[in-house]
Design a protein around this motif. Structure first.
Motif, short mmCIF file in Angstrom:
data_model
loop_
_atom_site.label_atom_id
_atom_site.label_comp_id
_atom_site.label_asym_id
_atom_site.label_seq_id
_atom_site.Cartn_x
_atom_site.Cartn_y
_atom_site.Cartn_z
N ARG A 174 38.11 17.12 34.87
CA ARG A 174 38.62 16.37 36.02
C ARG A 174 39.48 17.20 36.99
O ARG A 174 40.61 16.78 37.35
CB ARG A 174 39.40 15.15 35.54
N ASP B 186 28.98 11.91 29.12
CA ASP B 186 30.02 11.89 30.15
C ASP B 186 29.58 10.95 31.27
O ASP B 186 29.23 11.39 32.36
CB ASP B 186 30.20 13.34 30.66
N THR B 187 29.63 9.65 31.00
CA THR B 187 29.05 8.69 31.94
C THR B 187 29.84 8.60 33.26
O THR B 187 29.31 8.16 34.27
CB THR B 187 28.99 7.29 31.32
N ARG B 188 31.10 8.97 33.25
CA ARG B 188 31.90 8.87 34.47
C ARG B 188 31.98 10.19 35.25
O ARG B 188 32.69 10.29 36.24
CB ARG B 188 33.32 8.40 34.13
N GLY B 189 31.28 11.23 34.77
CA GLY B 189 31.27 12.50 35.50
C GLY B 189 32.61 13.21 35.52
O GLY B 189 33.04 13.74 36.53
N TRP B 190 33.29 13.23 34.37
CA TRP B 190 34.62 13.86 34.27
C TRP B 190 34.53 15.39 34.15
O TRP B 190 35.47 16.09 34.48
CB TRP B 190 35.35 13.34 33.04
N HIS C 282 33.39 19.08 34.92
CA HIS C 282 32.92 19.90 36.04
C HIS C 282 32.42 21.23 35.45
O HIS C 282 33.20 22.00 34.87
CB HIS C 282 34.10 20.11 36.99
#
Ligand SMILES: Cc1ncc(COP(=O)(O)O)c(C=O)c1O
Length: 341
Positions: free
Chosen positions: A75, A331-335, A337
């Motif tokens: 994040r 990682d369904t929320r795209g945390w 990178h």
């Protein structure tokens, strides 16, 4: 590939030498290029505003080597935006989010061999720093600033399972006043907490908990982590206060809690309510979740659980966030990178 000459299992949380850090200088009203620097020392004017007037802020972020071998930063946009807000509050030139992320990407790639292997529980700790380096003797913002990101491999905090700690409230010291600097990440907040922290440690408590500075009625946060209470009916409760640092870990755990079907409440928490919680924890990047089994305030000792007991809700939340960080859970929320190595 991770270095083979490092004993990853014995790494703690401390400075260690790596290949380089990355730096940029702001002067004449703009940011210069990001450059790698090998030397871990910095030369600045003795009148630098960071030395005299505390124009300084920082961030703490982790990069992980995942199960698949990918290296990801957790994040980073949240930290970029928090450092932006902090810089504005201290009248420093904010680092644009794209530049912040580029600095992280480049410094992680340049030190890829120091990202601990998957399975060791370690990570690469990233410490962005923004300081006023221009001389300024009258109280005013400096005209020159340095932004840098240093990195260091750190070990697993918990070598076994989660280990609950005792906390203490020391009413003689406050950390941050309402409308002060508690909601931004400046070094002065840590200077303000060091005396109480050393006293707490000396007297046998590893962490101290702060109440609101105005009335000492409401729970604020621990010296380096946010406060979480779990109610008897399973709600996730965390303080809503203008003098608490908005923690990226707390945000992530709240989102994870919602995904797990829990009710999340952000609201003032009176000190007395601590007695009603079935679990309490400290939340932050360094450890994710530290269960707190007992809180002492003068002669009042609140026992939350047995010393070695970890509430199943805390364990579930911890495993969820760590699982996403290490790429074991989708990682369904795209945390996460990804860093291109
Ligand atoms: C005062 C304070 N509160 C909370 C936190 C936790 O924030 P985060 O989860 O972003 O690390 C930290 C650590 O950065 C902190 O220093």
């Amino acid at each position: 590939m991770p270095r083979t000459d490092i004993d990853w299992a014995s790494l703690g949380f401390g400075f260690s030498d790596v290949n380089c850090h990355i730096r940029a200088v702001w002067k004449d009203g703009k940011w210069g290029p990001l450059e790698f620097v090998k030397d871990p020392y910095i030369t600045m004017h003795i009148g630098a505003s960071c030395l005299h007037y505390g124009q300084e802020c920082f961030e703490g972020i982790k990069a992980f080597r995942q199960k698949s071998g990918r290296v990801v930063i957790f994040r980073p946009g949240e930290n970029a935006r928090r450092m932006y807000r902090t810089a504005v509050r201290c009248v420093m030139p904010p680092v644009p989010e794209e530049m912040f992320i580029e600095a992280l990407d480049r410094i992680v790639a340049a030190n890829e061999e120091f990202v601990p292997p998957y399975g060791t529980g370690g990570s690469l700790y990233l410490r962005p720093l923004l300081i006023g380096t221009g001389p300024q003797i009258g109280v005013a913002p400096a005209k020159e600033y340095t932004f840098l990101v240093m990195v260091m491999p750190v070990g697993a905090y918990y070598k076994g399972g989660l280990k609950p700690v005792r906390a203490v409230i020391l009413d003689d010291w406050d950390r941050a006043a309402p409308h002060g600097m508690g909601d931004v990440k400046v070094g002065g907040n840590y200077a303000a907490s060091l005396f109480a922290h050393e006293k707490a440690k000396h007297d046998g408590w590893p962490v101290e908990l702060y109440l609101d500075a105005k009335e000492h009625k409401y729970v604020e946060e621990f010296s380096t982590s946010n406060f979480l209470g779990i109610t008897k009916d399973g709600k996730y409760v965390t303080p809503d206060s203008c003098s608490v640092l908005p923690s990226v870990t707390n945000l992530s755990l709240r989102e994870a809690a919602e995904d797990l079907g829990m009710t999340v409440e952000r609201r003032p928490i009176p000190y007395e309510e601590i007695r009603d919680f079935v679990a309490v924890a400290a939340l932050g990047t360094a450890v994710v979740i530290t269960p707190v089994w007992e809180i002492t305030r003068g002669s009042d000792v609140i026992r939350i659980s047995a010393a070695d007991e970890v509430h199943p809700t805390l364990l579930k939340l911890y495993q969820t966030v760590q699982g996403i960080q290490y790429g074991e859970i989708p990682d369904t929320r795209g945390w996460c990178h990804e860093v291109k190595i």
